[in-house]
Motif scaffolding. Sequence first.
Motif, short mmCIF file in Angstrom:
data_model
loop_
_atom_site.label_atom_id
_atom_site.label_comp_id
_atom_site.label_asym_id
_atom_site.label_seq_id
_atom_site.Cartn_x
_atom_site.Cartn_y
_atom_site.Cartn_z
N TRP A 116 -4.69 -2.82 0.88
CA TRP A 116 -4.09 -3.12 2.17
C TRP A 116 -3.09 -2.04 2.62
O TRP A 116 -2.70 -1.97 3.79
CB TRP A 116 -3.40 -4.50 2.15
N THR A 169 4.27 -8.51 -2.51
CA THR A 169 3.33 -9.62 -2.29
C THR A 169 3.71 -10.82 -3.15
O THR A 169 4.88 -11.12 -3.32
CB THR A 169 1.89 -9.14 -2.52
N ARG A 205 2.79 0.14 -6.98
CA ARG A 205 1.96 1.34 -6.73
C ARG A 205 2.48 2.10 -5.52
O ARG A 205 2.92 1.50 -4.56
CB ARG A 205 0.52 0.93 -6.44
N ASP A 236 3.15 -0.64 -2.72
CA ASP A 236 2.60 -1.98 -2.91
C ASP A 236 3.31 -2.59 -4.12
O ASP A 236 3.04 -2.20 -5.26
CB ASP A 236 1.09 -1.85 -3.15
N ASP A 270 -9.91 -10.23 -1.88
CA ASP A 270 -8.93 -9.59 -2.75
C ASP A 270 -8.45 -10.64 -3.74
O ASP A 270 -8.10 -11.75 -3.34
CB ASP A 270 -7.76 -9.08 -1.87
N GLU A 296 -1.59 -9.39 4.44
CA GLU A 296 -2.22 -8.80 3.26
C GLU A 296 -3.74 -8.76 3.45
O GLU A 296 -4.39 -7.75 3.19
CB GLU A 296 -1.86 -9.66 2.05
CA LIG Z 1 -2.32 -7.15 -4.47
#
Ligand SMILES: [Ca+2]
Length: 422
Positions: free
Chosen positions: A406, A106, A37, A30, A175, A148
Amino acid sequence: HSNREMWFQDLFPPNMCPINAKTFYGIMFDAGSTGTRIHIYTFVQKSPEILPELEGEIFESVKPGLSAYADQPEKGAESVKRLLDMAVDAVPPHLWKKTPVVLKATAGLRLLSEEKAQALLSEVKEVFEKSPFLVPEDSVSIMDGSYEGILAWITVNFLTGQLSGQNQHTTGTLDLGGASTQITFLPRFEETLKESPRDFLTSFEMFNSTYKLYTHSYLGFGLKAARLATLGALNTEGMSCEKAAFPVSTSNETEVADGQMFRSSCLPKQLEAEWHFGGVKYRYGGNKEGETGFKPCYLEVLKVVKGKLHQPDEIRGSSFYAFSYYYDRAADTNLIDYEQGGVLEVRDFERKAKEVCDNMERFSSASPFLCMDLTYITALLKEGFGFRDNTLLQLTKKVNNIETSWTLGATFHLLQSLGITY
Ligand SMILES: [Ca+2]
Ligand SMILES: O=c1[nH]cnc2c1ncn2[C@@H]1O[C@H](COP(=O)(O)OP(=O)(O)O)[C@@H](O)[C@H]1O
């Protein structure tokens, strides 16, 4: 922290597991606006006839996010490499070749110029290709905002057991990232389907079911982007639900508007400081002579959200799962336990915002932005999405020891597309 616990071990004591159970892995990165991450998921297939089960997750993160390396893409890829080395240790060598690795970026990368974003992505791709893992086509990309939301919804409802069996009572998800925010739910009323903008409704297939979801990602409405908008540090001209005009750095670090000082009633009166976000340096401070506190702050923040978001009637009475910055700020102010999470009402955020904003000196040691953040969350929920004061929010970081992110939904989707499972 890593975790390889078998959360279903009460159901299947280890000695009852068939000897020929097969284990396999999936690696999902991510690349968020504030950090990168890695999630290494372990699955176990107990027998060929039944679907594999999620056994556990290893999770690690680094800060800052990839977008902070806009001008040093190799250094950005290096931060990914360090996380990937964990996977080399975690996955047994004989499974490396069968273990897919994917990175999805993202809002942070969505806001960079095409050229800088691509440079980062191709450096990461090189790191992947040098690794011993399976690198699928399109393994490094910027994820579409609607995915997402959908994938986070899949994760939460899978982990709470709502995607299997007959009585599926799915829950909506909220989120709140650094640069964007998502709302996703399964509409129950015809009204919602009729009244929603076309591109807020998406059909999605998973686990042999089709889900018609309401989902939207609001770029520029993440917590950190909202700080800049509140400070008036964004060029908000022409800002719509879809696009926030962000100052994107061109050199190593750009100082906005010749070191202009942005002031807000949401900050401690005497505060003067600098803040780096998205490769841009901002100077900000409190209203030295003017007003501070919840009331003036709420009015400031309201300008950022009012009339900018779609408000589906249906959500007013339902409860939602909320994570990321909703969770972090609630935990920071003891509204919930940091490990356990908890259930809150929307009005709890407002109560806490008042407490913090009207006693700024007492709280400013934590973060000078605490008042602004809580006030923004309150305004986003009430005036943005149109939630009621008593709407219930279930704040969760983990369900059965798996991160509510996600990335799990994305991994199911990946394994499905590779024909590995589901
Ligand atoms: Ca995020
Ligand atoms: O896997 C995770 N576990 C726990 N928290 C996460 C995870 N992924 C993201 N977060 C949370 O997401 C927030 C930051 O958002 P992010 O950096 O993803 O921005 P973006 O979604 O706008 O790109 C923080 O609250 C961070 O704690």
